[in-house]
Write a protein that holds these residues in place. Structure first.
Motif, PDB file in Angstrom:
ATOM      1  N   PHE A 109       0.829  -1.178  -0.078  1.00 48.79           N
ATOM      2  CA  PHE A 109       0.066  -0.070   0.116  1.00 48.79           C
ATOM      3  C   PHE A 109       0.852   1.334  -0.063  1.00 48.79           C
ATOM      4  CE2 PHE A 109      -2.859  -3.146   1.791  1.00 48.79           C
ATOM      5  CZ  PHE A 109      -3.756  -3.146   1.126  1.00 48.79           C
ATOM      6  N   ASN A 139       2.098   4.416  -1.887  1.00 51.25           N
ATOM      7  CA  ASN A 139       1.735   5.262  -2.922  1.00 51.25           C
ATOM      8  C   ASN A 139       3.026   5.571  -3.990  1.00 51.25           C
ATOM      9  OD1 ASN A 139       1.578   7.812  -4.743  1.00 51.25           O
ATOM     10  ND2 ASN A 139      -0.467   7.750  -3.456  1.00 51.25           N
ATOM     11  N   ASP A 153       0.189   4.552   1.964  1.00 49.94           N
ATOM     12  CA  ASP A 153      -1.203   5.222   1.871  1.00 49.94           C
ATOM     13  C   ASP A 153      -2.182   4.518   2.845  1.00 49.94           C
ATOM     14  OD1 ASP A 153      -3.773   6.203   0.943  1.00 49.94           O
ATOM     15  OD2 ASP A 153      -3.181   6.014  -1.211  1.00 49.94           O
ATOM     16  N   ALA A 207      -5.365   5.361   4.297  1.00 51.30           N
ATOM     17  CA  ALA A 207      -6.767   5.361   3.776  1.00 51.30           C
ATOM     18  C   ALA A 207      -6.905   4.240   2.527  1.00 51.30           C
ATOM     19  CB  ALA A 207      -6.929   6.787   3.005  1.00 51.30           C
ATOM     20  N   THR A 208      -6.007   4.039   1.660  1.00 49.70           N
ATOM     21  CA  THR A 208      -6.163   2.948   0.769  1.00 49.70           C
ATOM     22  C   THR A 208      -6.416   1.583   1.280  1.00 49.70           C
ATOM     23  OG1 THR A 208      -5.384   4.327  -1.014  1.00 49.70           O
ATOM     24  CG2 THR A 208      -5.310   1.955  -1.291  1.00 49.70           C
ATOM     25  N   ASN A 257      -9.540   1.189   3.276  1.00 48.28           N
ATOM     26  CA  ASN A 257     -10.723   1.135   2.521  1.00 48.28           C
ATOM     27  C   ASN A 257     -10.361  -0.374   1.867  1.00 48.28           C
ATOM     28  OD1 ASN A 257     -11.864   3.543   2.837  1.00 48.28           O
ATOM     29  ND2 ASN A 257     -10.686   4.520   1.163  1.00 48.28           N
ATOM     30  N   SER A 258      -9.419  -0.774   1.538  1.00 44.71           N
ATOM     31  CA  SER A 258      -9.241  -2.053   0.959  1.00 44.71           C
ATOM     32  C   SER A 258      -9.699  -3.216   1.813  1.00 44.71           C
ATOM     33  CB  SER A 258      -7.704  -2.498   0.698  1.00 44.71           C
ATOM     34  OG  SER A 258      -7.700  -3.703   0.008  1.00 44.71           O
ATOM     35  N   SER A 285     -13.527  -3.168   2.252  1.00 41.94           N
ATOM     36  CA  SER A 285     -14.357  -3.755   0.784  1.00 41.94           C
ATOM     37  C   SER A 285     -13.890  -5.346   0.763  1.00 41.94           C
ATOM     38  CB  SER A 285     -13.256  -3.346  -0.513  1.00 41.94           C
ATOM     39  OG  SER A 285     -13.467  -1.786  -0.621  1.00 41.94           O
TER      40      SER A 285
END
Length: 699
Positions: A131, A133, A140, A142-143, A146-147, A150
């Motif tokens: 993760f 960037n 990252d 936030a990514t 979120n992953s 999800s």
């Protein structure tokens, strides 16, 4: 031809046998299926560690993953590299199982809050790698979060499975760290340890010695008996433990290397190719058709060509032909196509259009032309790149950064290095249609474009056939070790030896990819000759298995050849010791002993216990240890060292100043020991674990 004739002559028999096997397989399928669980398990396990089975399927998946990573770094894998990957994967798997069992016994865990921290706040290296960037180089968070969210709603379940695997890996890695830290925290050095270490490194000794090297004993006086072998073996039995079964074999190699005629034929081909390259008007096409190595023609800087070309092409004129010449196993000829002064590096950006999504190459080119006109009219390149680009650079306004020659594919590279700063151009490559903007060009140096046509010097089919027929003829006359040796001697063939070969070894001196041969060695019985001819490199090999050394303590017979130098040294020591005993009898000084032995007294100063080296002789642990345990001014007993026999007299010891900072020495020792903990812990646990390694069945 022989194989095809065999198949034709026996086609009827083969078909009948095949049908029979199929019928038997069909009739027995149910019976086999009932017991297939046990059989399948035993046949699909690459090993067991501390009672835990390692399935081939799981292990091979890890091997494939590691292979892909290795390929990404190295470009390709040969037999030796693949063996390294398998070995590395095995060590990872074994250590993982052992540590997991040990940490489970201690009840070490990672709590939910700690796991969240390892995933998102202070991420482990695994999580960072996934993760980070690519633009900023930063993790990252936030990514990542979120992953993870999800994954819980992923209908395929694939993302959830990936996250579960990642979390398990992160947890176990942290648990392993805790375990190692527990061991490290148990490392303790007391004040006496610190003082001993300080003394061993700083206390000095001055001494004189008389010495005779073992090599001074004539071979005629060295008579090694079976008792000598047995005595040495019994005293050193602990040294002869075979960690895994090893096997030795002998083999004869029939060389299929290129013959003189093959060399002449290749030279003739190159002579014609040289004439063709000299008159060629399409050098790229000529190289593509005639070269064994199909490489695009690109501009290269001084130092990038092989030395033979680098020294001539930068001072030659266009059209200059060099060669034919021989290099790296191939005949080559080179032609200078162009030379120019070019930038060293370029900063550029592009908008990549995909013809497949644009409705074809023509439409992609038309769209690129439209975008070019918009930019020439004042439109923002970066915004258009973000809107229409189809590769990762679109998120950076199409920015490709600054790069040198060799970083881009030839068509793209030629465009940006041969263009001018500020220029907009449209270029088609295998990746699509590029609208390129050259932002700046940095530096300048001479570059050349050279067309190289190569033809590998390889054996012809007739050369290979002759060598194979020789191997086949030899194999047809031998069926056991005795016949192998007799016929090899009769035909004056050079017998080579693969000694103490491990089950997973992939190469031998002179045989780089010998895996198939070694696999056969571990499937056959002692004394058996290979039932096939092994094709390895430019050689055809016929082999015979000569020795099997089992796992565990080896017998005296197994190690007799190995220990011969040490046994010889022990016999030499006996001879020298007798001479020293006669010389020391009634002697009161080293000078008297030296005179009787016909040698001299050697003085030595400032030797420390921690560096047990006698200057000009060798490292002599036993002798130096004895010296530091002696009283000054006393004639020593006879000492058998590593290089010879000694008698010495300690002249004086010089004690170092009192240790002023015990704490600092303790910290240094603790740090030194702690650095060894990781490897030492695993080695101890590995020795205690019952490890069964069956990888040789699969790799």
């Amino acid at each position: 031809m022989g194989i095809m004739g065999f198949l034709r002559n026996r086609a009827g028999v083969i078909i009948v046998v095949a049908i029979g096997i199929a019928i038997v397989a069909f009739l027995l399928s149910d019976a086999i299926r009932s017991g297939q669980g046990f059989i399948a398990d035993s046949q699909s396990e690459v090993g067991k560690v501390a009672g835990e089975a390692i399935s081939y399927k799981d292990f091979n998946e890890k091997v494939e993953q590691n292979s892909q990573q290795f390929k990404a770094q190295m470009g390709s894998l040969n037999g030796q590299m693949m063996s390294y990957v398998v070995e590395n994967t095995w060590n990872q798997t074994v250590s993982g199982i052992i540590l997991k069992q040990q940490t489970a016994k201690l009840g070490l865990t990672v709590g939910q809050a700690e796991l969240f921290d390892l995933l998102f706040d202070n991420p482990s290296d695994q999580v960072k790698q996934i993760f980070t960037n690519q633009q900023t180089g930063q993790f990252d968070r936030a990514t990542a979060i979120n992953s993870r969210k999800s994954a819980d709603t992923d209908p395929s379940g694939q993302m959830k499975a990936q996250w579960v695997a990642l979390e398990d890996n992160v947890q176990q890695q942290r648990i392993n760290e805790k375990y190692i830290n527990l061991v490290k925290n148990g490392v303790y050095v007391n004040s006496l340890d610190a003082k001993d270490d300080y003394t061993n490194r700083n206390k000095l000794v001055n001494f004189d010695y008389v010495f005779t090297d073992y090599g001074a004993v004539p071979d005629a006086e060295v008579k090694i008996t079976d008792t000598d072998y047995k005595d040495y073996y019994e005293k050193n039995k602990y040294k002869f433990k075979n960690a895994t079964e090893t096997r030795s074999f002998e083999y004869v190699a029939f060389d299929a290397a290129p013959s003189k005629q093959d060399t002449l034929d290749t030279k003739m081909k190159m002579s014609k190719i040289t004439d063709g390259l000299r008159t060629s008007t399409n050098d790229s096409l000529f190289v593509a058709i005639n070269a064994d190595t199909k490489a695009p023609l690109v501009y290269q800087k001084k130092g990038q060509l092989e030395p033979a070309l680098d020294s001539v092409m930068f001072s030659a004129g266009n059209g200059f032909i060099y060669g034919p010449y021989f290099s790296n196993g191939a005949y080559k000829v080179a032609k200078l196509i162009d030379a120019r002064v070019s930038p060293d590096s370029v900063k550029a950006r592009h908008i990549l259009l995909n013809p497949a999504t644009e409705g074809g190459a023509d439409k992609a080119l038309a769209k690129a032309d439209s975008l070019k006109k918009l930019i020439q009219g004042g439109a923002d390149f970066a915004k258009l790149a973000a809107q229409y680009g189809t590769d990762g650079s679109k998120d950076k306004g199409g920015d490709l950064g600054t790069f040198g020659r060799g970083a881009m594919i030839p068509q793209f590279e030629d465009a940006v290095f041969n263009g001018s700063t500020g220029q907009l151009m449209i270029v088609s490559t295998q990746f699509g249609v590029h609208l390129i903007n050259i932002q700046s060009q940095i530096g300048s140096s001479k570059v050349v474009k050279v067309a190289i046509v190569d033809k590998a010097l390889a054996p012809s089919s007739s050369t290979e056939q002759v060598a194979y027929q020789k191997a086949q003829s030899f194999l047809s006359t031998v069926s056991n070790a005795t016949q192998f040796n007799e016929n090899a001697q009769k035909e004056k063939l050079n017998k080579l030896v693969g000694e103490d070969v491990g089950p997973l070894q992939s190469s031998l001196p002179g045989l780089e990819d010998a895996r198939n041969l070694i696999r056969w060695v571990y499937k056959t019985d002692e004394g058996k000759v290979s039932d096939e001819i092994f094709d390895i490199g430019d050689k055809y090999i016929v082999a015979v298995l000569t020795k099997v050394k089992p796992e565990g303590t080896l017998s005296l017979e197994d190690v007799k050849k190995q220990i011969e130098p040490e046994v010889k040294k022990a016999v030499q020591a006996k001879v020298l010791k007798e001479k020293f005993e006669k010389a020391t009898a009634g002697a009161s000084s080293l000078t008297q002993i030296a005179q009787k032995l016909g040698t001299s007294v050697v003085p030595v100063e400032n030797v420390v216990f921690a560096n047990p080296v006698i200057p000009g002789v060798a490292q002599e642990n036993k002798v130096i240890g004895s010296i530091f345990g002696s009283q000054p001014n006393k004639l020593s007993k006879i000492v058998e060292g590593d290089r010879g026999v000694y008698v010495y007299t300690v002249k004086s010891f010089t004690n170092p100043p009192a240790l002023s900072n015990v704490l600092k020495v303790k910290e240094q020792l603790e740090q030194s020991i702690s650095q060894q903990v990781d490897a030492a812990v695993f080695e101890v646990l590995r020795k205690k674990a019952n490890i069964k390694d069956d990888r040789a069945k699969f790799y």
